[in-house]
Scaffold this motif. Structure first.
Motif, PDB file in Angstrom:
ATOM      1  N   UNK A  80      24.889 -15.445  57.406  1.00 30.92           N
ATOM      2  CA  UNK A  80      25.027 -16.301  56.224  1.00 30.92           C
ATOM      3  C   UNK A  80      25.906 -17.500  56.558  1.00 30.92           C
ATOM      4  N   UNK A  81      25.353 -18.694  56.405  1.00 33.71           N
ATOM      5  CA  UNK A  81      26.105 -19.936  56.625  1.00 33.71           C
ATOM      6  C   UNK A  81      26.299 -20.711  55.324  1.00 33.71           C
ATOM      7  N   UNK A  82      26.137 -20.014  54.185  1.00 33.61           N
ATOM      8  CA  UNK A  82      26.273 -20.674  52.879  1.00 33.61           C
ATOM      9  C   UNK A  82      27.729 -20.958  52.566  1.00 33.61           C
ATOM     10  N   UNK A  83      28.583 -19.971  52.814  1.00 29.98           N
ATOM     11  CA  UNK A  83      30.003 -20.102  52.480  1.00 29.98           C
ATOM     12  C   UNK A  83      30.843 -19.862  53.726  1.00 29.98           C
ATOM     13  N   UNK A  84      32.127 -20.169  53.623  1.00 30.33           N
ATOM     14  CA  UNK A  84      33.017 -19.958  54.757  1.00 30.33           C
ATOM     15  C   UNK A  84      33.224 -21.228  55.558  1.00 30.33           C
ATOM     16  N   UNK A  85      34.172 -21.157  56.492  1.00 30.04           N
ATOM     17  CA  UNK A  85      34.513 -22.316  57.307  1.00 30.04           C
ATOM     18  C   UNK A  85      33.513 -22.519  58.445  1.00 30.04           C
ATOM     19  N   UNK A  86      33.276 -23.765  58.778  1.00 34.33           N
ATOM     20  CA  UNK A  86      32.283 -24.099  59.787  1.00 34.33           C
ATOM     21  C   UNK A  86      32.558 -23.490  61.145  1.00 34.33           C
ATOM     22  N   UNK A  87      33.841 -23.358  61.524  1.00 32.52           N
ATOM     23  CA  UNK A  87      34.172 -22.777  62.819  1.00 32.52           C
ATOM     24  C   UNK A  87      33.690 -21.332  62.918  1.00 32.52           C
ATOM     25  N   UNK A  88      33.757 -20.619  61.805  1.00 30.10           N
ATOM     26  CA  UNK A  88      33.262 -19.247  61.809  1.00 30.10           C
ATOM     27  C   UNK A  88      31.744 -19.228  61.993  1.00 30.10           C
ATOM     28  N   UNK A  89      31.058 -20.170  61.364  1.00 23.63           N
ATOM     29  CA  UNK A  89      29.599 -20.225  61.514  1.00 23.63           C
ATOM     30  C   UNK A  89      29.213 -20.487  62.970  1.00 23.63           C
ATOM     31  N   UNK A 119      39.413 -16.185  64.247  1.00 20.06           N
ATOM     32  CA  UNK A 119      38.093 -16.533  64.788  1.00 20.06           C
ATOM     33  C   UNK A 119      37.753 -15.620  65.968  1.00 20.06           C
ATOM     34  N   UNK A 120      38.734 -15.378  66.833  1.00 21.20           N
ATOM     35  CA  UNK A 120      38.505 -14.466  67.955  1.00 21.20           C
ATOM     36  C   UNK A 120      38.221 -13.054  67.450  1.00 21.20           C
ATOM     37  N   UNK A 121      38.950 -12.651  66.409  1.00 18.77           N
ATOM     38  CA  UNK A 121      38.731 -11.333  65.813  1.00 18.77           C
ATOM     39  C   UNK A 121      37.328 -11.248  65.212  1.00 18.77           C
ATOM     40  N   UNK A 122      36.898 -12.344  64.625  1.00 13.36           N
ATOM     41  CA  UNK A 122      35.563 -12.409  64.020  1.00 13.36           C
ATOM     42  C   UNK A 122      34.484 -12.252  65.095  1.00 13.36           C
ATOM     43  N   UNK A 123      34.642 -12.971  66.197  1.00 16.61           N
ATOM     44  CA  UNK A 123      33.667 -12.877  67.288  1.00 16.61           C
ATOM     45  C   UNK A 123      33.580 -11.439  67.818  1.00 16.61           C
ATOM     46  N   UNK A 124      34.722 -10.821  68.012  1.00 14.48           N
ATOM     47  CA  UNK A 124      34.733  -9.463  68.538  1.00 14.48           C
ATOM     48  C   UNK A 124      34.122  -8.484  67.550  1.00 14.48           C
ATOM     49  N   UNK A 172      27.054  -0.537  54.309  1.00 17.26           N
ATOM     50  CA  UNK A 172      27.737  -1.804  54.573  1.00 17.26           C
ATOM     51  C   UNK A 172      29.144  -1.508  55.084  1.00 17.26           C
ATOM     52  N   UNK A 173      29.709  -2.499  55.743  1.00 12.65           N
ATOM     53  CA  UNK A 173      31.037  -2.348  56.328  1.00 12.65           C
ATOM     54  C   UNK A 173      31.820  -3.630  56.074  1.00 12.65           C
ATOM     55  N   UNK A 174      33.094  -3.473  55.731  1.00  9.64           N
ATOM     56  CA  UNK A 174      33.971  -4.625  55.500  1.00  9.64           C
ATOM     57  C   UNK A 174      35.003  -4.660  56.619  1.00  9.64           C
ATOM     58  N   UNK A 175      35.111  -5.770  57.299  1.00  8.32           N
ATOM     59  CA  UNK A 175      36.085  -5.952  58.372  1.00  8.32           C
ATOM     60  C   UNK A 175      37.120  -6.967  57.912  1.00  8.32           C
ATOM     61  N   UNK A 176      38.367  -6.563  57.939  1.00  8.42           N
ATOM     62  CA  UNK A 176      39.459  -7.442  57.510  1.00  8.42           C
ATOM     63  C   UNK A 176      39.900  -8.326  58.670  1.00  8.42           C
ATOM     64  N   UNK A 177      39.797  -9.627  58.474  1.00  8.59           N
ATOM     65  CA  UNK A 177      40.291 -10.581  59.471  1.00  8.59           C
ATOM     66  C   UNK A 177      41.749 -10.874  59.126  1.00  8.59           C
ATOM     67  N   UNK A 178      42.636 -10.046  59.645  1.00 11.84           N
ATOM     68  CA  UNK A 178      44.022 -10.061  59.187  1.00 11.84           C
ATOM     69  C   UNK A 178      45.004 -10.636  60.194  1.00 11.84           C
ATOM     70  N   UNK A 179      44.509 -11.304  61.233  1.00  8.83           N
ATOM     71  CA  UNK A 179      45.414 -11.909  62.199  1.00  8.83           C
ATOM     72  C   UNK A 179      46.117 -13.124  61.575  1.00  8.83           C
TER      73      UNK A 179
END
Length: 560
Positions: free
Chosen positions: A104-113, A80-85, A66-73
């Motif tokens: 997974x669309x259970x949690x998190x903000x809708x824009x990310x989904x 969101x752009x960092x997430x897409x990339x 597994x890998x964890x990516x920090x969305x730190x912008x």
């Protein structure tokens, strides 16, 4: 449709149980987690990593990594752009042709989904693969999957799987949240459960469900005891020549002399005395003012009865007894220093002082069921109730009615599981203490762990006076913080569903309406009425009728 996926992509949330259910149900070969600064600062990312490491260790052939990516912008748009990339880069780097991907669309903000679905659809087109949006429906025990490329195929429901190692279910379940369950006694899925004790407690539970007089003895014994004393003047003689308040003062004096002697500072005696009074109140309430010795207090088996008794009644009794004796004191004192630097020696001294007067404690309101006077009261009351002699003996031998009632609840739950041959429950425990390192968090009377990971806590109480509102609210928060947002916390009193409904009727606001209850023995019917009305407006505190225990695991109550 195969449940196996090549990649699961998810946002870190406060509840690692959701991720655990998805991982164990979808069996992805790899997991990509995206974490926001808030998730990392709150410890959610560490909890998710801890769960994935444990799963990878136990299922090395299932989860490759597994890998964890920090969305730190700094801004949401940049994250969101960092997430897409991140999704695009990870997908091309980890996946091959024909890959199956779940988002997974259970949690998190809708824009990310939305962003995630669009990014993964492009990735799937390049790899000629499949992309599914996944939703963990914990209420129905299903993971819902929908094909984002071909949505006309409908929604696929997959039963949630959450395999826990037999014998370690509770430890593994709470370890997801970085906490440790201790000292609990397992009742269900346990070899060697005492059959005679189990049958006796179940028989008493049945008697409580069917005999209102017996229920009222449990739920309203204090006013009945007072009336009994008035009718029997000889029974008013105290079991000890000292009142409880004077006993507290004597023990405080003894402890102060002992502490002063150990501290080799006789001049500190007044200050240490004052600190002991404040200390005793903090000892018997679920606060952690002195963490150095709090853990020793929680672990010491010699103090288990006193600890549980004091925790239950501290708000109603000790505070009133001690508030007049308290004086202002510096935050750091001789006693506090000793307590934090030498917790073992300190608790040993506390044990010696407190346990040296066990008789006055047993005769106090803390343990009224252990006093000779209280036993005489119970014998007289039980003589008026049509009850088996063995059950009367069980009641009279019990250390306290509250402990006996608690045991009845646990054994009745186990019997319900046995009766209906249910496989949905992994285990039932009683008196589980939840700790983080050496810090005590909460204690659960009866804890039910379901195989899908859900937790239900049954808190057994006899009377509203023992139901500390703030403590219960704190326990509910602890249960959900460290057990998952879907955990249930239910209050159980020795009252059936019909009793609870009747005690909320508007007619009880009048003396005429209360008269039938008072005649049956519930002298404090008005207090019950007011309490239940207040509780009906509470958001999280929920009641469960004594006769409705089986509803906890989805079974309708048996007809009376």
């Amino acid at each position: 449709m195969s449940n196996r996926f090549d990649l699961l992509m998810a946002m870190v949330s406060r509840d690692p149980l959701v991720l655990a259910k998805l991982v164990r149900t979808l069996r992805p070969r790899r997991v990509l987690l995206c974490s926001t600064p808030h998730a990392s600062a709150s410890g959610w990312t560490q909890a998710a990593e801890r769960m994935l490491i444990a799963f990878q260790h136990s299922h090395p052939d299932s989860l490759i990594g597994f890998q964890v990516i920090a969305l730190d912008q700094p801004s949401l748009a940049q994250r969101i752009a960092q997430y897409r990339q991140a999704l695009t880069d990870a997908g091309h780097g980890l996946l091959s042709q024909g890959a199956r991907i779940a988002l997974d669309c259970t949690t998190g903000q809708g824009l990310f989904h939305i962003t995630g679905v669009e990014a993964l659809k492009q990735l799937a087109a390049a790899l000629r693969g499949e992309v599914f949006a996944a939703y963990c429906d914990a209420d129905d025990g299903r993971v819902l999957l929908t094909d984002t490329v071909s949505p006309d195929q409908g929604v696929v429901e997959v039963p949630i799987e959450l395999e826990l190692t037999p014998g370690r279910e509770l430890i593994e379940r709470f370890s997801m949240y970085g906490v440790d369950p201790r000292d609990g006694e397992q009742l269900w899925q346990r070899q060697g459960l005492d059959a005679s004790a189990h049958e006796a407690h179940c028989a008493l539970y049945d008697a409580l469900c069917h005999d209102r007089t017996l229920r009222l003895l449990f739920s309203s014994y204090m006013p009945q005891l007072r009336a009994w004393k008035q009718a029997r003047p000889s029974a008013q003689a105290p079991s000890s020549p000292q009142s409880f308040s004077s006993w507290i003062k004597d023990q405080a004096d003894a402890f102060a002399r002992n502490a002063a002697s150990k501290a080799r500072n006789p001049a500190a005696l007044p200050q240490i005395h004052s600190d002991f009074v404040a200390l005793l109140r903090s000892v018997v309430t679920p606060y952690d003012d002195l963490p150095g010795w709090q853990a020793q207090w929680n672990r010491d088996p010699r103090l288990s009865v006193l600890r549980r008794s004091a925790n239950e009644y501290a708000g109603q009794v000790l505070f009133k007894q001690l508030r007049q004796q308290q004086r202002s004191s510096p935050q750091i004192t001789e006693l506090n220093t000793w307590a934090m630097q030498q917790p073992k020696q300190f608790i040993d001294a506390l044990c010696q002082v407190l346990m040296s007067a066990s008789d006055p404690v047993e005769g106090s309101v803390f343990a009224a069921a252990s006093s000779d006077e209280f036993k005489r009261f119970l014998r007289d009351m039980l003589a008026t109730i049509d009850l088996q002699d063995s059950l009367k003996t069980l009641i009279l031998k019990s250390e306290r009615l509250s402990f006996l009632f608690e045991r009845c609840i646990g054994h009745a739950v186990v019997r319900g599981l046995e009766r209906h041959r249910l496989d949905s429950v992994a285990g039932v425990w009683q008196n589980v203490r939840l700790c983080r390192e050496d810090r005590y968090l909460a204690e659960f009377d009866t804890l039910i762990l379901f195989r899908d990971g859900r937790l239900t806590v049954l808190e057994s109480k006899l009377h509203p006076e023992s139901a500390d509102h703030k403590k219960i609210e704190a326990n509910i928060k602890t249960t959900r913080d460290f057990g998952g947002a879907y955990s249930d916390y239910l209050l159980v009193y020795p009252l059936t569903t019909a009793d609870l409904n009747a005690l909320q009727q508007a007619s009880l606001a009048t003396e005429q309406g209360r008269a039938p209850w008072i005649q049956r023995g519930m002298q404090d019917v008005h207090a019950w009425h007011q309490y239940l009305l207040r509780l009906s407006g509470a958001r999280d505190q929920r009641l469960l009728g004594l006769d409705a225990l089986e509803q906890v695991f989805g079974v309708s109550p048996s007809p009376a």
